[in-house]
Design a protein around this motif. Structure first.
Motif, PDB file in Angstrom:
ATOM      1  N   THR A  25      53.121   8.989 -16.891  1.00  0.00           N
ATOM      2  CA  THR A  25      53.631   9.386 -15.575  1.00  0.00           C
ATOM      3  C   THR A  25      52.484   9.607 -14.607  1.00  0.00           C
ATOM      4  O   THR A  25      51.319   9.710 -15.021  1.00  0.00           O
ATOM      5  CB  THR A  25      54.453  10.692 -15.660  1.00  0.00           C
ATOM      6  N   ASP A  26      52.847   9.740 -13.333  1.00  0.00           N
ATOM      7  CA  ASP A  26      51.846  10.167 -12.366  1.00  0.00           C
ATOM      8  C   ASP A  26      51.827  11.697 -12.372  1.00  0.00           C
ATOM      9  O   ASP A  26      52.532  12.339 -13.157  1.00  0.00           O
ATOM     10  CB  ASP A  26      52.124   9.568 -10.982  1.00  0.00           C
ATOM     11  N   ARG A  27      51.039  12.293 -11.507  1.00  0.00           N
ATOM     12  CA  ARG A  27      50.879  13.749 -11.480  1.00  0.00           C
ATOM     13  C   ARG A  27      52.175  14.490 -11.137  1.00  0.00           C
ATOM     14  O   ARG A  27      52.333  15.656 -11.473  1.00  0.00           O
ATOM     15  CB  ARG A  27      49.806  14.158 -10.466  1.00  0.00           C
ATOM     16  N   PHE A  53      54.320  19.551 -16.739  1.00  0.00           N
ATOM     17  CA  PHE A  53      52.981  19.512 -17.313  1.00  0.00           C
ATOM     18  C   PHE A  53      51.907  19.530 -16.231  1.00  0.00           C
ATOM     19  O   PHE A  53      50.900  20.216 -16.365  1.00  0.00           O
ATOM     20  CB  PHE A  53      52.797  18.289 -18.211  1.00  0.00           C
ATOM     21  N   GLY A  54      52.122  18.793 -15.153  1.00  0.00           N
ATOM     22  CA  GLY A  54      51.144  18.793 -14.069  1.00  0.00           C
ATOM     23  C   GLY A  54      50.904  20.190 -13.533  1.00  0.00           C
ATOM     24  O   GLY A  54      49.769  20.596 -13.281  1.00  0.00           O
ATOM     25  N   VAL A  55      51.976  20.950 -13.383  1.00  0.00           N
ATOM     26  CA  VAL A  55      51.868  22.327 -12.898  1.00  0.00           C
ATOM     27  C   VAL A  55      51.194  23.206 -13.953  1.00  0.00           C
ATOM     28  O   VAL A  55      50.297  23.995 -13.640  1.00  0.00           O
ATOM     29  CB  VAL A  55      53.264  22.887 -12.533  1.00  0.00           C
ATOM     30  N   LYS A  56      51.614  23.057 -15.214  1.00  0.00           N
ATOM     31  CA  LYS A  56      51.043  23.887 -16.286  1.00  0.00           C
ATOM     32  C   LYS A  56      49.550  23.646 -16.439  1.00  0.00           C
ATOM     33  O   LYS A  56      48.782  24.584 -16.640  1.00  0.00           O
ATOM     34  CB  LYS A  56      51.740  23.605 -17.624  1.00  0.00           C
ATOM     35  N   THR A  57      49.135  22.392 -16.371  1.00  0.00           N
ATOM     36  CA  THR A  57      47.722  22.090 -16.581  1.00  0.00           C
ATOM     37  C   THR A  57      46.872  22.621 -15.433  1.00  0.00           C
ATOM     38  O   THR A  57      45.753  23.088 -15.643  1.00  0.00           O
ATOM     39  CB  THR A  57      47.502  20.580 -16.839  1.00  0.00           C
TER      40      THR A  57
END
Length: 124
Positions: A25-27, A53-57
């Motif tokens: 996926t993208d961000r 995941f983008g937010v978590k990372t």
């Protein structure tokens, strides 16, 4: 190219017992490509789940330990392994008993593919 990539991802998926899906996926969690078998939970392959995941990372990177590269989650029946390969995110959905180490090694197998996909995504 898409069908060749899907075929390659299915072959990689078959190398790890209990691996049900691979998604790139993208961000923002927008799916670029995904492959899944019938055991993959639909909810784990939807953009709302993948975008988390983008937010978590990003949040994990703010903890003062440097940039976050991977997050592994275990649930009742499943595990997710999510890898930050900027600008792309790589998601693996597997059985809770699947070999997490083998799943992590797939990142190396996908390195060239991710570089090629990054170039294509960058042109969009």
């Amino acid at each position: 190219m898409t069908e060749e990539l899907k075929s390659y991802l299915f072959k990689l998926m078959a190398t790890v017992e209990g691996l049900f899906a691979i998604a790139i996926t993208d961000r923002d969690g927008v799916v670029i490509i995904k492959v899944a078998n019938q055991m993959a939970p639909d909810s784990a392959l939807r953009p709302p789940f993948l975008s988390v995941f983008g937010v978590k990372t990003e949040q994990a990177s703010k903890m003062g330990m440097g940039p976050n590269k991977r997050i592994i989650n275990f649930y009742d029946k499943y595990q997710t392994v999510q890898i930050n390969n900027h600008p792309l995110l790589l998601h693996f959905i597997a059985d809770k008993n699947a070999n997490t180490g083998l799943i992590l090694e797939l990142e190396n197998e996908l390195d060239d593919v991710l570089k090629d996909v990054s170039k294509v995504v960058g042109m969009m």
